[in-house]
Design an enzyme around this catalytic site. Structure first.
Site, PDB file in Angstrom:
ATOM      1  N   TRP A   1       0.816  -1.220   0.000  1.00 50.09           N
ATOM      2  CA  TRP A   1       0.000   0.000   0.000  1.00 50.09           C
ATOM      3  C   TRP A   1       0.854   1.277   0.000  1.00 50.09           C
ATOM      4  CZ3 TRP A   1      -4.973  -0.914  -1.064  1.00 50.09           C
ATOM      5  CH2 TRP A   1      -5.488  -2.176  -0.759  1.00 50.09           C
TER       6      TRP A   1
ATOM      7  N   LYS B   1      -6.009  -0.101  -4.766  1.00 51.14           N
ATOM      8  CA  LYS B   1      -6.742   1.155  -4.877  1.00 51.14           C
ATOM      9  C   LYS B   1      -5.871   2.137  -5.646  1.00 51.14           C
ATOM     10  CE  LYS B   1      -9.291   0.917  -0.462  1.00 51.14           C
ATOM     11  NZ  LYS B   1      -9.592   1.618   0.807  1.00 51.14           N
TER      12      LYS B   1
ATOM     13  N   ASP C   1     -33.837   1.183 -13.371  1.00 45.97           N
ATOM     14  CA  ASP C   1     -34.438   1.734 -12.158  1.00 45.97           C
ATOM     15  C   ASP C   1     -34.485   3.262 -12.225  1.00 45.97           C
ATOM     16  OD1 ASP C   1     -35.260   1.449  -9.249  1.00 45.97           O
ATOM     17  OD2 ASP C   1     -33.524   2.782  -9.082  1.00 45.97           O
TER      18      ASP C   1
ATOM     19  N   GLU D   1     -38.735   1.321 -15.334  1.00 50.08           N
ATOM     20  CA  GLU D   1     -39.498   1.580 -14.115  1.00 50.08           C
ATOM     21  C   GLU D   1     -39.805   3.074 -14.118  1.00 50.08           C
ATOM     22  OE1 GLU D   1     -39.291   1.986  -9.355  1.00 50.08           O
ATOM     23  OE2 GLU D   1     -37.910   2.848 -10.794  1.00 50.08           O
TER      24      GLU D   1
END
EC number: 2.4.1.18
Length: 669
Positions: A80, A112, A327, A381
């Site tokens: 890291w 990350k 959605d 929807e």
């Protein structure tokens, strides 16, 4: 003139707005495809370029972060730490890249980005991450390298959904287990898919696939759009689930969320490069969805279109999903997100409150999806009733195959809550279940997951409530409330499912009257899974009455499937009389007759129908479905001659119609 206007003269006053919207789509399509030099599918291949990819001589990683001043790839492979060999270089158009030699990164490594910008820095999960996992001790999310030696290979290629009609079993993988835990892809594949197959449904609609940091969001606050939720297992286990569904003849529709994104900055894409407007509008009033506490996309940016369209193609290509239920479409269509709008006239759809960029995106998405897979299914929807949503693009529509008939569950809830039983008027029931645009297909449903969430109630719980705890055993005396609830539950479903013009949807467990509500683990319930699961044992236990409802649902679905293209058959109202609470209609040779009256049973009730012989093929009052068996379903019925109607080849059926029952009859000669 576009067909949408030809088909509906009431749209003539808004022809300029409709044609302008369509022309704007055509222009944007031309821009993105370089005036046709490439396809939209070619444009939507960002997932093959961005993110982490294994190459012949190592790895390559790319991220779009124009506001960043420095980016490092950090992870378990470098403790890291920001190491020079993992520093990204800016190439062009705000894109950063790093190439890493073989042997430095391995399958299941965590990683990350450490991003710096003017005035700040922070760790970020890459926007195009294909797998994101959460540490169970620290609860921190990280991207994870997913490059197994033996990736799952699909066995069943070329699958085509059965849409005649589309019968959808809405599901949530995590809450599909009976145990108080998060269910897995494998458990669903092994235990639930066979149930769905046996029940006759030909499609599943899976919620909460895209990774989301808060389980209780039901999957609607997405953080990583390209990562299938790791709570339920690995990407390959999801692939195997979909492949197995295809083997069973079941289409797999993904509940995709492109209407907004979670606000989280560390887990999500809220401030990937320190800026607020990378994927979202610069204006905070446009950027923040006040009702949902989330971020709204800037659909006018080419890069956002690239991201979202690539996301559609990714799920189709990499996982073989058969389509999407989009959605929150209402929220996308309007700057107001549809909040506090009446939508009482056509003018409300063309008053300048609409977001042309979002509308264009939805049209482009449908164009792309059907370009990638011509057999794909798309469902909107949408609650406002925007015309043309489920009309083909060439006719001036948005290109969805179906729209959700959201008025129907609202009608049933309102009826149960506010109407006396004798006020269940057939004219209103007929209107609500058949009120739709003639040129658009809908998905009808009594209740979806929405109606079962905490703070609301399922239909069965509204009908029976506390008596479910005491009178659902067949070994004990019953109650009027339970008998009423079981009878109406079947009738409500039958009239909704058999008046469809496109498809029918049921949320898992509701077919057998799953008790109580859905409440995901949260601080307010001491992080309990008690209500975030499905108690399948209730339906399996023949000492309980739940199986009556499940058995009826199975027979109802079987009947619908037995008629080719049931959804396309002409729907003809034969009779409705509010004073009697009687409704009757026909689809080809099938006759559906309902007596919603709570007290009156009718002997020799006359209904004028095509002359001939009729047999009962489904009876809600049959004892095998928890009824009283007041009709003899083996008796054939013959129409009575009437000289007034003989020239039309019609006659009178004289039927015994017990209170709160429905029968389906077939004309056999």
């Amino acid at each position: 003139m576009l067909n949408i206007i030809k088909n509906d003269p009431w749209l003539n006053p808004y022809a300029n707005a409709i044609e302008g919207r369509h022309n704007f789509y055509l222009k944007r399509l031309s821009d993105l495809t370089q005036a046709g030099r490439i396809t939209l599918s070619d444009f939507a291949s960002g997932y093959l370029y961005f993110g982490l990819h294994k190459t012949e001589d190592g790895w390559i990683f790319r991220e779009w972060a124009p506001n960043a001043t420095e980016i490092f790839l950090v992870g378990t492979f470098n403790d890291w730490q920001k190491q020079e060999s993992f520093r990204l270089k800016r190439i062009d158009n705000g894109i950063w890249e790093v190439k890493i030699p073989s042997g430095r990164i391995h399958h299941e490594d965590l990683y990350k980005l450490h991003v710096s910008w003017e005035g700040g820095s922070g760790e970020r999960i890459p926007a195009w991450s294909r797998r994101v996992v959460q540490d169970q001790q620290t609860l921190i999310f990280s991207a994870q390298v997913w490059e197994p030696e033996n990736r799952y290979n699909f066995k069943y290629t070329g699958f085509k959904p059965d849409c005649s009609p589309l019968l959808i079993y809405e599901t949530h993988i995590g809450m599909s287990t009976a145990e108080k835990k998060v269910g897995s892809y494998n458990e669903f594949r092994e235990n639930i898919l066979p149930r769905i197959k046996e029940n006759g449904y030909n499609a599943i609609q899976i919620m909460a696939i895209q990774e989301h940091p808060y389980y209780g969001s039901f999957g609607y606050h997405v953080s990583s759009f390209f990562a299938p939720s790791s709570r339920n297992g690995t990407p390959d286990e999801l692939r195997q689930l979909i492949d197995t569904a295809h083997e069973m003849g079941i289409a797999v529709i993904m509940d995709i969320v492109h209407s907004h994104a979670v606000k989280n900055e560390i887990e999500g894409i809220g401030r990937m490069d320190g800026s607020y407007d990378l994927y979202f509008p610069n204006d905070p009033n446009r950027r923040i969805h006040q009702a949902w506490d989330s971020l709204c996309f800037d659909y006018g940016k080419d890069e956002v279109l690239h991201f979202l369209l690539s996301n559609c193609k990714y799920w189709l290509e990499e996982f073989r999903f058969d389509g999407f239920r989009f959605d929150g479409v209402t929220s996308m269509l309007y700057y107001s997100h549809g909040l506090e709008e009446s939508f009482s006239s056509y003018g409300d759809y063309y008053n300048g409150h609409q977001d042309p960029d979002a509308i264009c995106y939805l049209t482009l998405a449908n164009q792309l999806i059907h370009e990638v897979n011509p057999h794909a299914i798309t469902i909107a929807e949408e609650v406002s009733g925007m015309p043309g949503l489920a009309l083909d693009i060439e006719s001036g529509g948005y290109g969805f195959d179906y729209r959700m008939a959201m008025n129907i569950p609202d009608f049933w809830i309102k009826t149960i809550k506010e109407k006396k039983d004798e006020e269940w008027h057939p004219s209103a029931i007929w209107w609500e279940t058949t009120n739709r645009r003639a040129d658009e297909k809908t998905i009808s449903y009594v209740e979806s997951h929405d109606q079962a969430l905490v703070g609301d109630k399922t239909i069965i719980f509204r009908l029976i409530d506390a008596d479910m705890y005491w009178f659902m055993s067949k070994l004990m005396s019953s109650s009027y409330t339970v008998d009423r609830g079981i009878a109406l539950h079947k009738m409500i479903r039958l009239v909704t499912a058999t008046t469809i013009n496109g498809g029918y949807l049921n949320f898992m467990g509701n077919e057998f009257g799953h008790p109580e509500w859905i409440d995901f683990p949260r601080e307010g319930n001491q992080w309990s899974y008690k209500y975030a699961r499905r108690q399948w044992n209730l339906a399996d236990d023949h000492n309980l009455k739940y199986h009556y409802l499940g058995d009826f649902d199975k027979e109802m679905i079987r009947l619908i499937k037995s008629i080719p293209d049931f959804q396309a058959l002409p729907l003809v109202k034969i009779w409705d009389k509010d004073d009697d609470n009687i409704l009757a209609y026909m689809r080809k040779e099938l006759l559906f007759v309902y007596n919603f009256n709570p007290q009156k049973s009718y002997s020799d009730y006359g209904i004028l129908v095509p002359a001939g012989e009729y047999e009962i093929v489904l009876d809600t009052d049959n004892q095998q479905f928890g009824g009283f068996g007041l009709n003899d379903d083996t008796i054939h019925h013959f129409t009575m001659y009437d000289p007034l109607y003989a020239k039309d080849n019609k006659g009178w059926l004289r039927l015994y119609l017990p209170a709160r029952t429905a029968i389906v009859m077939r004309r056999i000669s």
